[in-house]
Design a protein around this motif. Structure first.
Motif, PDB file in Angstrom:
ATOM      1  N   GLY A  76     -71.681  -5.738 -21.040  1.00  0.00           N
ATOM      2  CA  GLY A  76     -71.713  -7.196 -21.089  1.00  0.00           C
ATOM      3  C   GLY A  76     -71.975  -7.708 -19.689  1.00  0.00           C
ATOM      4  N   PHE A  77     -71.125  -8.611 -19.200  1.00  0.00           N
ATOM      5  CA  PHE A  77     -71.339  -9.122 -17.839  1.00  0.00           C
ATOM      6  C   PHE A  77     -71.123  -8.023 -16.801  1.00  0.00           C
ATOM      7  N   MET A  78     -70.393  -6.968 -17.190  1.00  0.00           N
ATOM      8  CA  MET A  78     -70.361  -5.732 -16.400  1.00  0.00           C
ATOM      9  C   MET A  78     -70.304  -4.574 -17.376  1.00  0.00           C
ATOM     10  N   SER A  79     -70.825  -3.434 -16.942  1.00  0.00           N
ATOM     11  CA  SER A  79     -70.915  -2.267 -17.817  1.00  0.00           C
ATOM     12  C   SER A  79     -70.279  -1.066 -17.145  1.00  0.00           C
ATOM     13  N   GLY A  80     -69.725  -0.168 -17.960  1.00  0.00           N
ATOM     14  CA  GLY A  80     -69.135   1.034 -17.408  1.00  0.00           C
ATOM     15  C   GLY A  80     -68.237   1.721 -18.400  1.00  0.00           C
ATOM     16  N   ALA A  89     -60.839  -7.829 -22.336  1.00  0.00           N
ATOM     17  CA  ALA A  89     -61.025  -9.140 -22.968  1.00  0.00           C
ATOM     18  C   ALA A  89     -60.450 -10.254 -22.105  1.00  0.00           C
ATOM     19  N   THR A  90     -59.314  -9.999 -21.459  1.00  0.00           N
ATOM     20  CA  THR A  90     -58.710 -11.006 -20.584  1.00  0.00           C
ATOM     21  C   THR A  90     -59.620 -11.314 -19.406  1.00  0.00           C
ATOM     22  N   LEU A  91     -60.148 -10.271 -18.761  1.00  0.00           N
ATOM     23  CA  LEU A  91     -61.078 -10.483 -17.652  1.00  0.00           C
ATOM     24  C   LEU A  91     -62.262 -11.328 -18.096  1.00  0.00           C
ATOM     25  N   ALA A  92     -62.873 -10.939 -19.225  1.00  0.00           N
ATOM     26  CA  ALA A  92     -64.068 -11.640 -19.689  1.00  0.00           C
ATOM     27  C   ALA A  92     -63.753 -13.080 -20.084  1.00  0.00           C
ATOM     28  N   ASN A 116     -64.963 -16.576 -18.260  1.00  0.00           N
ATOM     29  CA  ASN A 116     -66.020 -17.183 -19.090  1.00  0.00           C
ATOM     30  C   ASN A 116     -67.247 -16.292 -19.227  1.00  0.00           C
ATOM     31  N   GLN A 117     -66.981 -15.020 -19.516  1.00  0.00           N
ATOM     32  CA  GLN A 117     -68.044 -14.042 -19.669  1.00  0.00           C
ATOM     33  C   GLN A 117     -67.916 -13.355 -21.032  1.00  0.00           C
ATOM     34  N   GLN A 118     -68.912 -12.524 -21.345  1.00  0.00           N
ATOM     35  CA  GLN A 118     -68.914 -11.781 -22.602  1.00  0.00           C
ATOM     36  C   GLN A 118     -68.802 -10.284 -22.313  1.00  0.00           C
ATOM     37  N   ILE A 119     -68.073  -9.578 -23.171  1.00  0.00           N
ATOM     38  CA  ILE A 119     -67.975  -8.123 -23.025  1.00  0.00           C
ATOM     39  C   ILE A 119     -67.772  -7.495 -24.401  1.00  0.00           C
ATOM     40  N   GLN A 120     -68.351  -6.333 -24.594  1.00  0.00           N
ATOM     41  CA  GLN A 120     -68.179  -5.575 -25.833  1.00  0.00           C
ATOM     42  C   GLN A 120     -67.656  -4.184 -25.475  1.00  0.00           C
ATOM     43  N   THR A 121     -66.847  -3.617 -26.359  1.00  0.00           N
ATOM     44  CA  THR A 121     -66.279  -2.298 -26.101  1.00  0.00           C
ATOM     45  C   THR A 121     -66.638  -1.331 -27.217  1.00  0.00           C
ATOM     46  N   ASP A 122     -66.720  -0.057 -26.864  1.00  0.00           N
ATOM     47  CA  ASP A 122     -66.964   1.009 -27.836  1.00  0.00           C
ATOM     48  C   ASP A 122     -65.633   1.484 -28.419  1.00  0.00           C
ATOM     49  N   LEU A 123     -65.711   2.362 -29.395  1.00  0.00           N
ATOM     50  CA  LEU A 123     -64.509   2.958 -29.958  1.00  0.00           C
ATOM     51  C   LEU A 123     -63.851   3.858 -28.914  1.00  0.00           C
ATOM     52  N   PRO A 124     -62.518   3.909 -28.878  1.00  0.00           N
ATOM     53  CA  PRO A 124     -61.824   4.749 -27.892  1.00  0.00           C
ATOM     54  C   PRO A 124     -61.920   6.225 -28.243  1.00  0.00           C
ATOM     55  N   GLU A 125     -61.852   7.049 -27.220  1.00  0.00           N
ATOM     56  CA  GLU A 125     -61.904   8.506 -27.392  1.00  0.00           C
ATOM     57  C   GLU A 125     -60.799   9.142 -26.558  1.00  0.00           C
ATOM     58  N   ALA A 126     -59.862   9.822 -27.221  1.00  0.00           N
ATOM     59  CA  ALA A 126     -58.790  10.515 -26.507  1.00  0.00           C
ATOM     60  C   ALA A 126     -59.319  11.842 -25.969  1.00  0.00           C
ATOM     61  N   PHE A 127     -58.807  12.261 -24.807  1.00  0.00           N
ATOM     62  CA  PHE A 127     -59.278  13.508 -24.207  1.00  0.00           C
ATOM     63  C   PHE A 127     -58.207  14.070 -23.276  1.00  0.00           C
ATOM     64  N   ASN A 128     -58.357  15.332 -22.946  1.00  0.00           N
ATOM     65  CA  ASN A 128     -57.528  16.000 -21.946  1.00  0.00           C
ATOM     66  C   ASN A 128     -58.452  16.619 -20.916  1.00  0.00           C
TER      67      ASN A 128
END
Length: 206
Positions: free
Chosen positions: A70-74, A123-126, A130-142
């Protein structure tokens, strides 16, 4: 990323709002009080982040990773020492279970925890900026600490040109207290965009 004291304080405040909302959601989920706070926030390059993790959380880590754009990616990650993750899962489930039963539910429970925490923070940051952001599904890992940044990498090379926003969180649930980290791995262009949005927000407050 060079921040003024005001810019740093605002990011900490926004993170505290995000983890506060996550704590409320988790409290309802587990029907018990969950306390979360952000005692420290730092921006750093990967080399410094590796040294920080090697010092503060050596060994195996349990984590949840989630991509965002969205307004930032990573990529964002919630990280705990692996040996403490089963304690956290047991506290969240709130029932007496064997170690094997807890272990079977560990990935699913941590993914749910990470989804709530990371989504609320992003979501709070966005929203406040006043920005937009989308998130992917979470992935647990070790993963073991030396390979953490490669695991989170956006490009597969450890992202030496990326910026990392490292947020220490203190977590308290059912008399279990532990320390973890939220790591936000963002490319330098996104870091510039984030800083510009933050400065606009501060200007509007004046």
């Amino acid at each position: 990323m060079t921040l003024t004291p005001d810019e740093h304080d605002v990011i900490v405040e926004l993170m505290n709002i995000g983890v506060g909302r996550a704590a409320n959601a988790l409290s309802q989920l587990v029907q018990d009080e969950v306390l979360l706070s952000v005692p420290q926030l730092r921006f750093m390059y990967p080399a410094e982040a590796r040294a920080t993790f090697s010092e503060s959380m050596p060994g195996l880590l349990a984590g949840v990773m989630q991509g965002f754009r969205g307004f930032m990616s990573g990529r964002a990650a919630l990280l705990f020492p692996e040996e403490r993750s089963l304690e956290l899962v047991r506290a969240m489930l709130g029932v007496d279970m064997s170690a094997d039963e807890i272990s079977e539910l560990e990935q699913e429970t941590l993914a749910e925890l990470g989804n709530i925490l990371l989504n609320n923070c992003l979501a709070t940051l966005a929203n406040i900026l006043n920005q937009q952001i989308q998130t992917d599904l979470p992935e647990a890992f070790n993963v073991d600490t030396p390979h953490l940044l490669n695991r989170l990498s956006l490009s597969g090379d450890g992202d030496e040109g990326a910026m990392i926003m490292l947020v220490q969180i203190d977590f308290s649930l059912r008399e279990n207290a532990l320390q973890g980290y939220l790591a936000f791995l963002i490319d330098l262009h996104s870091a510039d965009t984030f800083l510009a949005a933050l400065r606009r927000y501060l200007t509007e407050l004046e």
